[in-house]
Write a protein that holds these residues in place. Structure first.
Motif, PDB file in Angstrom:
ATOM      1  N   VAL A 152       7.068   2.720   5.946  1.00  0.00           N
ATOM      2  CA  VAL A 152       7.013   1.873   4.756  1.00  0.00           C
ATOM      3  C   VAL A 152       6.104   0.710   5.115  1.00  0.00           C
ATOM      4  CG1 VAL A 152       8.282   0.399   3.158  1.00  0.00           C
ATOM      5  CG2 VAL A 152       9.375   2.464   4.076  1.00  0.00           C
ATOM      6  N   THR A 153       5.087   0.524   4.301  1.00  0.00           N
ATOM      7  CA  THR A 153       4.137  -0.553   4.549  1.00  0.00           C
ATOM      8  C   THR A 153       4.213  -1.561   3.413  1.00  0.00           C
ATOM      9  OG1 THR A 153       2.378   0.578   3.348  1.00  0.00           O
ATOM     10  CG2 THR A 153       2.549   1.043   5.698  1.00  0.00           C
ATOM     11  N   SER A 154       3.680  -2.731   3.675  1.00  0.00           N
ATOM     12  CA  SER A 154       3.521  -3.701   2.603  1.00  0.00           C
ATOM     13  C   SER A 154       2.050  -3.745   2.234  1.00  0.00           C
ATOM     14  CB  SER A 154       3.964  -5.088   3.057  1.00  0.00           C
ATOM     15  OG  SER A 154       3.522  -6.038   2.108  1.00  0.00           O
ATOM     16  N   HIS A 155       1.781  -3.601   0.961  1.00  0.00           N
ATOM     17  CA  HIS A 155       0.399  -3.728   0.501  1.00  0.00           C
ATOM     18  C   HIS A 155       0.123  -5.198   0.246  1.00  0.00           C
ATOM     19  CE1 HIS A 155      -0.019   0.693  -0.942  1.00  0.00           C
ATOM     20  NE2 HIS A 155       0.213   0.581   0.334  1.00  0.00           N
ATOM     21  N   GLY A 156       0.197  -5.954   1.338  1.00  0.00           N
ATOM     22  CA  GLY A 156      -0.182  -7.343   1.212  1.00  0.00           C
ATOM     23  C   GLY A 156       0.972  -8.264   0.931  1.00  0.00           C
TER      24      GLY A 156
ATOM     25  N   LEU B 106       5.870  -2.793  -1.673  1.00  0.00           N
ATOM     26  CA  LEU B 106       6.256  -1.878  -0.602  1.00  0.00           C
ATOM     27  C   LEU B 106       5.869  -0.452  -0.952  1.00  0.00           C
ATOM     28  CD1 LEU B 106       9.792  -3.392  -0.009  1.00  0.00           C
ATOM     29  CD2 LEU B 106       7.694  -3.859   1.284  1.00  0.00           C
ATOM     30  N   HIS B 107       5.446   0.271   0.063  1.00  0.00           N
ATOM     31  CA  HIS B 107       4.975   1.638  -0.154  1.00  0.00           C
ATOM     32  C   HIS B 107       5.591   2.559   0.894  1.00  0.00           C
ATOM     33  CE1 HIS B 107       1.284   4.559  -0.063  1.00  0.00           C
ATOM     34  NE2 HIS B 107       2.318   5.087  -0.675  1.00  0.00           N
ATOM     35  N   LEU B 108       6.398   3.492   0.431  1.00  0.00           N
ATOM     36  CA  LEU B 108       6.946   4.514   1.324  1.00  0.00           C
ATOM     37  C   LEU B 108       5.963   5.677   1.339  1.00  0.00           C
ATOM     38  CD1 LEU B 108       9.036   6.029   3.024  1.00  0.00           C
ATOM     39  CD2 LEU B 108      10.290   6.528   0.912  1.00  0.00           C
ATOM     40  N   HIS B 109       5.272   5.803   2.439  1.00  0.00           N
ATOM     41  CA  HIS B 109       4.257   6.848   2.562  1.00  0.00           C
ATOM     42  C   HIS B 109       4.919   8.223   2.635  1.00  0.00           C
ATOM     43  CE1 HIS B 109       0.511   4.440   3.489  1.00  0.00           C
ATOM     44  NE2 HIS B 109       1.440   3.553   3.226  1.00  0.00           N
ATOM     45  N   GLY B 110       4.170   9.249   2.310  1.00  0.00           N
ATOM     46  CA  GLY B 110       4.706  10.609   2.321  1.00  0.00           C
ATOM     47  C   GLY B 110       5.432  10.905   1.020  1.00  0.00           C
TER      48      GLY B 110
ATOM     49  N   GLY C 126      -2.721  -6.538   4.263  1.00  0.00           N
ATOM     50  CA  GLY C 126      -2.381  -5.799   5.480  1.00  0.00           C
ATOM     51  C   GLY C 126      -1.738  -4.474   5.143  1.00  0.00           C
ATOM     52  N   HIS C 127      -1.724  -3.573   6.087  1.00  0.00           N
ATOM     53  CA  HIS C 127      -1.175  -2.259   5.808  1.00  0.00           C
ATOM     54  C   HIS C 127      -0.489  -1.683   7.038  1.00  0.00           C
ATOM     55  CE1 HIS C 127      -1.540   1.836   3.756  1.00  0.00           C
ATOM     56  NE2 HIS C 127      -0.698   1.104   3.085  1.00  0.00           N
ATOM     57  N   SER C 128       0.168  -2.530   7.770  1.00  0.00           N
ATOM     58  CA  SER C 128       0.864  -2.036   8.959  1.00  0.00           C
ATOM     59  C   SER C 128       2.308  -1.699   8.599  1.00  0.00           C
ATOM     60  CB  SER C 128       0.804  -3.064  10.082  1.00  0.00           C
ATOM     61  OG  SER C 128       1.411  -4.261   9.661  1.00  0.00           O
TER      62      SER C 128
HETATM   63 CU   LIG Z   1       0.689   2.138   1.696  1.00  0.00          CU
END
Ligand SMILES: [Cu+2]
Length: 121
Positions: free
Chosen positions: A99-103, A68-72, A109-111
């Motif tokens: 917050v996206t999932s890097h797969g 998981l990636h919290l952008h910003g 996927g990156h939605s």
């Molecule tokens: Cu990301």
């Protein structure tokens, strides 16, 4: 970057020992927010709203392994079934952050799964 995140987490932990809820309340700590992923989607609301200055603690549960990636704020964490993970941060920057999932699985996927909205004080 990793060192910074570790330091950041250490500072938060130092400020909020788990045994002192009264102390945490006096500094805009919001209760931990549980977020659950099922079948690659968030269960429940897809927006989390907090105020600038809040100490945010997102607690992730999932039925599938994901990064998981919290952008910003640029916080990444790995979560897996039976292995919940948390994201702790001070909501300094205002705005709307995905917050996206890097797969999931082997995909990449990156939605956006969910958005964190930080409102100005
Ligand atoms: Cu990301």
């Amino acid at each position: 970057m990793i060192k910074f995140l570790v330091l950041f987490a250490a500072i938060i932990i130092a400020q909020f020992p788990g045994s002192a809820p009264a102390l945490a309340q006096s500094v805009d700590a919001v209760p931990p927010i549980s977020v659950e992923i099922k079948k690659r989607k968030i269960v429940g609301a897809r927006t989390i709203r907090v105020k600038q200055g809040d100490q945010v603690n997102l607690q992730w549960k999932t039925d599938e392994k994901a990064e998981l990636h919290l952008h910003g704020y640029n916080i990444e964490t790995n979560v897996a079934p039976g292995k919940p993970a948390s994201m702790n941060f001070t909501a300094k920057a205002t705005g709307r952050f995905p917050v996206t999932s890097h797969g999931f699985g082997d995909g990449h996927g990156h939605s956006a799964l969910i958005y964190i909205e930080v409102f100005p004080k």
